[in-house]
Scaffold this active site. Structure first.
Site, short mmCIF file in Angstrom:
data_model
loop_
_atom_site.label_atom_id
_atom_site.label_comp_id
_atom_site.label_asym_id
_atom_site.label_seq_id
_atom_site.Cartn_x
_atom_site.Cartn_y
_atom_site.Cartn_z
N GLY A 66 0.83 -1.20 0.00
CA GLY A 66 0.00 0.00 0.00
C GLY A 66 0.86 1.24 0.00
O GLY A 66 2.02 1.22 0.40
N GLN A 67 0.26 2.35 -0.47
CA GLN A 67 1.01 3.60 -0.53
C GLN A 67 0.07 4.76 -0.30
O GLN A 67 -1.07 4.77 -0.78
CB GLN A 67 1.70 3.75 -1.89
CG GLN A 67 2.64 4.95 -1.96
CD GLN A 67 3.71 4.77 -3.03
OE1 GLN A 67 3.75 3.77 -3.73
NE2 GLN A 67 4.59 5.74 -3.13
N GLY A 89 3.78 7.84 3.13
CA GLY A 89 4.69 6.70 3.17
C GLY A 89 4.13 5.53 2.41
O GLY A 89 3.15 5.64 1.68
N ASP A 123 -9.38 8.62 12.57
CA ASP A 123 -9.12 8.49 11.12
C ASP A 123 -9.78 7.24 10.55
O ASP A 123 -9.20 6.57 9.70
CB ASP A 123 -7.60 8.45 10.88
CG ASP A 123 -7.23 8.87 9.46
OD1 ASP A 123 -8.05 9.54 8.79
OD2 ASP A 123 -6.13 8.51 9.01
#
Length: 342
Positions: free
Chosen positions: A69-70, A74, A183
């Site tokens: 994942g990106q 990061g 979040d």
């Protein structure tokens, strides 16, 4: 995300002080102390972790297998230990966009939460390289939840209830540690299996101790609770509470059930879908549902009305999910069509 991609909320933060007026801040003395104790414990853990960082280049220790994942801050790689062959997930944060303190904070929040079946397990290994900071977690190979939500459809009801139950349990665990996650969105929910029976919460860079003062400095998104959109009760901002996570959980459950957001922003003056929801909610008449809510069953109405109460003091806690399991959250096809005609 079906509808539009969610963005992280840019916020400024400060610590809540003991001298703040209790009825203005909205925290009891016990709640304030719980948040302060969590903050102090994290500071101690960060100081210790800073002294025990491994100083090495990642590729000296681990073999990269593939990208998992990106994001903007990061990337997460699937790696194997060069000597033992153990598969691990490595989160790598570039130094040009991440401070040492920011890295240590996220690293230590994950460690402080310990073992929970719906939270990604963090390993106590932090690495400082020439250009990045990294830490290791358990590998989860099926990506994040956003890839499994079918636009305008969502997920099958059994999967929705499984996901909601596990996420509510994870958030309850976080809250018990004096923290607020802040979040919750599909991109931060990792999927263990293609049927979405087992999910885990990840990414704790925005998690903060209860009572931290925060101010919204950018436009709200669907997951932003309405109290963050209003002028803050203190000049430094709003003291955060677990009710923020309950709101985000309600929005996420709606997305899982329908495949789209209930609104773009929780602001009456700019979003007619949100205004229609508030009118419907205040009427107490489930049969008068607005169009985006067609297809949901009465149990889902009641659950979401509680999680999405615009008043944080009246909002249901995340554990309210438990009271609605096993009940239908979606109308049968014929029932939904009949509701649409009435």
């Amino acid at each position: 995300m079906p509808g539009k991609q969610s963005e992280e909320e840019p916020l400024e933060e400060a610590a809540a002080e003991d001298g703040a007026e209790e009825n203005l801040v909205g925290l009891t003395v016990e709640e304030m102390h719980q948040g302060q104790e969590a903050a102090l414990a994290l500071e101690d853990m960060m100081a210790l972790s800073a002294q025990t960082l491994v100083h090495a280049e990642v590729d000296e220790l681990y073999q990269e297998v593939r990208l998992l994942g990106q994001g903007r801050f990061g990337r997460v790689l699937l790696v194997t230990h060069r000597q033992k062959g153990t598969a691990l997930a490595l989160k790598q944060l570039p130094k040009k966009s991440t401070s040492l303190r920011g890295f240590l904070y996220e690293f230590c929040v994950g460690l402080s939460l310990g073992a929970h079946s719906a939270i990604v397990a963090a390993y106590g290994i932090g690495i400082e390289s020439a250009n990045s900071y990294s830490f290791l977690t358990e590998p989860i190979l099926h990506g994040d939840l956003i890839a499994f939500i079918q636009p305008k459809v969502g997920l099958p009801l059994p999967a929705v209830q499984c996901c909601a139950t596990q996420l509510a349990s994870a958030l309850e665990h976080i809250h018990s540690h004096g923290l607020v996650y802040r979040d919750l969105k599909p991109e931060n929910v990792l999927v263990y299996d293609p049927a979405c029976w087992h999910v885990k919460l990840t990414d704790f860079g925005h998690t903060r101790p209860r009572g931290t003062l925060l101010r919204l400095t950018g436009p709200p998104i669907p997951y932003t609770a309405p109290e963050l959109c209003a002028p803050p009760p203190l000049p430094e901002g709003l003291p955060i509470q677990p009710a923020l996570d309950a709101w985000a959980l309600g929005v996420l459950v709606f997305c899982l059930l329908t495949g789209y957001f209930p609104w773009d922003q929780p602001l009456v003056e700019v979003d007619p879908f949100y205004e229609d929801f508030l009118i419907w909610q205040s009427s107490g008449q489930p049969q008068d549902r607005p169009q985006p809510w067609f297809g949901l069953a009465p149990a889902a109405d009641t659950l979401l009305w509680g999680l999405l109460d615009p008043h944080p003091q009246r909002r249901s806690p995340v554990c309210a999910i438990k009271g609605y399991l096993g009940q239908p959250w979606k109308q049968q096809e014929g029932e939904a069509e009949q509701l649409g005609k009435e």
